[in-house]
Design a protein around this motif. Structure first.
Motif, mmCIF file in Angstrom:
data_model
loop_
_atom_site.group_PDB
_atom_site.id
_atom_site.type_symbol
_atom_site.label_atom_id
_atom_site.label_comp_id
_atom_site.label_asym_id
_atom_site.label_seq_id
_atom_site.Cartn_x
_atom_site.Cartn_y
_atom_site.Cartn_z
ATOM 1 N N SER A 61 7.623 7.385 -29.502
ATOM 2 C CA SER A 61 6.800 7.428 -28.287
ATOM 3 C C SER A 61 7.188 8.618 -27.424
ATOM 4 C CB SER A 61 6.955 6.128 -27.492
ATOM 5 O OG SER A 61 6.442 5.030 -28.205
ATOM 6 N N VAL A 62 8.495 8.846 -27.292
ATOM 7 C CA VAL A 62 8.976 10.009 -26.541
ATOM 8 C C VAL A 62 8.460 11.293 -27.183
ATOM 9 C CG1 VAL A 62 11.039 11.323 -25.897
ATOM 10 C CG2 VAL A 62 11.028 8.840 -25.674
ATOM 11 N N ASP A 107 -5.738 6.231 -32.211
ATOM 12 C CA ASP A 107 -5.047 6.306 -30.939
ATOM 13 C C ASP A 107 -3.540 6.514 -31.154
ATOM 14 O OD1 ASP A 107 -3.836 3.779 -31.421
ATOM 15 O OD2 ASP A 107 -5.428 2.726 -30.353
ATOM 16 N N ARG A 108 -2.845 6.734 -30.069
ATOM 17 C CA ARG A 108 -1.416 7.059 -30.102
ATOM 18 C C ARG A 108 -0.609 5.976 -30.798
ATOM 19 N NH1 ARG A 108 2.261 4.930 -26.833
ATOM 20 N NH2 ARG A 108 4.149 6.037 -26.155
ATOM 21 N N ASP A 109 -0.859 4.700 -30.456
ATOM 22 C CA ASP A 109 -0.081 3.610 -31.034
ATOM 23 C C ASP A 109 -0.317 3.484 -32.540
ATOM 24 O OD1 ASP A 109 1.025 3.063 -28.596
ATOM 25 O OD2 ASP A 109 -0.328 1.413 -28.118
ATOM 26 N N ALA A 137 2.040 15.698 -26.752
ATOM 27 C CA ALA A 137 0.687 15.510 -26.236
ATOM 28 C C ALA A 137 0.519 16.175 -24.875
ATOM 29 C CB ALA A 137 0.355 14.025 -26.138
ATOM 30 N N GLU A 138 1.602 16.253 -24.109
ATOM 31 C CA GLU A 138 1.564 16.906 -22.805
ATOM 32 C C GLU A 138 1.654 18.428 -22.933
ATOM 33 O OE1 GLU A 138 4.778 15.243 -20.644
ATOM 34 O OE2 GLU A 138 3.927 13.210 -20.607
ATOM 35 N N ILE A 183 5.840 11.807 -29.324
ATOM 36 C CA ILE A 183 4.387 11.982 -29.252
ATOM 37 C C ILE A 183 3.946 12.314 -27.831
ATOM 38 C CG2 ILE A 183 2.154 10.846 -29.549
ATOM 39 C CD1 ILE A 183 3.585 11.617 -32.170
ATOM 40 N N ASP A 184 4.522 11.627 -26.837
ATOM 41 C CA ASP A 184 4.157 11.921 -25.445
ATOM 42 C C ASP A 184 4.556 13.346 -25.072
ATOM 43 O OD1 ASP A 184 3.136 9.398 -25.196
ATOM 44 O OD2 ASP A 184 4.871 8.574 -24.124
ATOM 45 N N TYR A 185 5.704 13.791 -25.557
ATOM 46 C CA TYR A 185 6.192 15.139 -25.259
ATOM 47 C C TYR A 185 5.213 16.186 -25.777
ATOM 48 C CZ TYR A 185 9.508 19.060 -24.988
ATOM 49 O OH TYR A 185 10.120 20.259 -24.698
#
Length: 206
Positions: free
Chosen positions: A96-97, A181-183, A103-104, A99-101
């Motif tokens: 999650s860290v 989606d992300r999940d 994606a931003e 992918i979020d990193y």
């Protein structure tokens, strides 16, 4: 405009850190090779020539920015995630860290990862070092106190490297075309890991 920027005197290490931070921030919406000397100097409030007091060339600066990006990613992944959870929960937290990193910072990720594949040797060395660090974090977070088990074997490390390569490819394509989606993306990446590590399930580790 550059003529209106107020110049601030900084210590040498502070100025270098500032220039790197500017480069990293610029990668939010541009590629590594599109970093422009004039833009960097303008934001830092310095002359273009002063940039080369801290970096021998624009390539040297790009390499240093790449290293800063990769170090930041590893540092974030190293922060505890779901410490008391199962191995699968810890893995999902780390992903999650990750992918979020990216994606931003999609342009930064494409630039650094794709650039590492086709760029100069020093960038490839940095990318390889970062992958080794991520593999270390992955295996240490999954295995139990028994360091003689499956995950301590060379075959597990081989599989972990293959998993990192797959994750990079999936993430790059997902950024371009997020058809799930992300999940769901994280779920697929997690599901691929046991077979590559040589174990039946992630839940059986820890």
């Amino acid at each position: 405009m550059s003529g209106t920027v107020r110049r601030t005197r900084l210590a040498s290490h502070e100025r270098r850190a500032q220039l790197l931070a500017i480069g990293v921030a610029m990668l939010a919406n541009r590629r590594l090779e599109d970093l422009a000397i004039d833009d960097i100097a303008d934001q830092a409030g310095i002359s273009r020539g002063l940039l080369f007091h801290y970096f021998d060339s624009m390539h040297e600066y790009q390499v240093a920015v790449t290293e800063a990006v990769m170090d930041d990613l590893v540092e974030r992944l190293a922060q505890p995630t779901a410490e008391d959870g199962s191995p699968a929960e810890r893995l999902r937290g780390s992903l999650s860290v990750y992918i979020d990193y990216i994606a931003e910072r999609p342009e930064m990720y494409r630039s650094v990862i794709c650039g590492a594949a086709s760029g100069h040797e020093r960038v490839r060395v940095l990318a390889d070092r970062t992958r080794e660090q991520i593999v270390d974090l992955l295996l240490s977070s999954l295995r139990s106190d028994d360091d003689t088990g499956v995950l301590a074997q060379p075959a597990a490390r081989l599989g972990a490297h293959a998993w990192i390569a797959m994750t990079e490819e999936l993430a790059t394509r997902w950024l371009e075309n997020p058809v799930i989606d992300r999940d769901a993306l994280i779920g697929r990446i997690v599901a691929a890991l046991p077979g590559l590590l040589g174990v039946e399930t992630i839940e059986g580790l820890g």
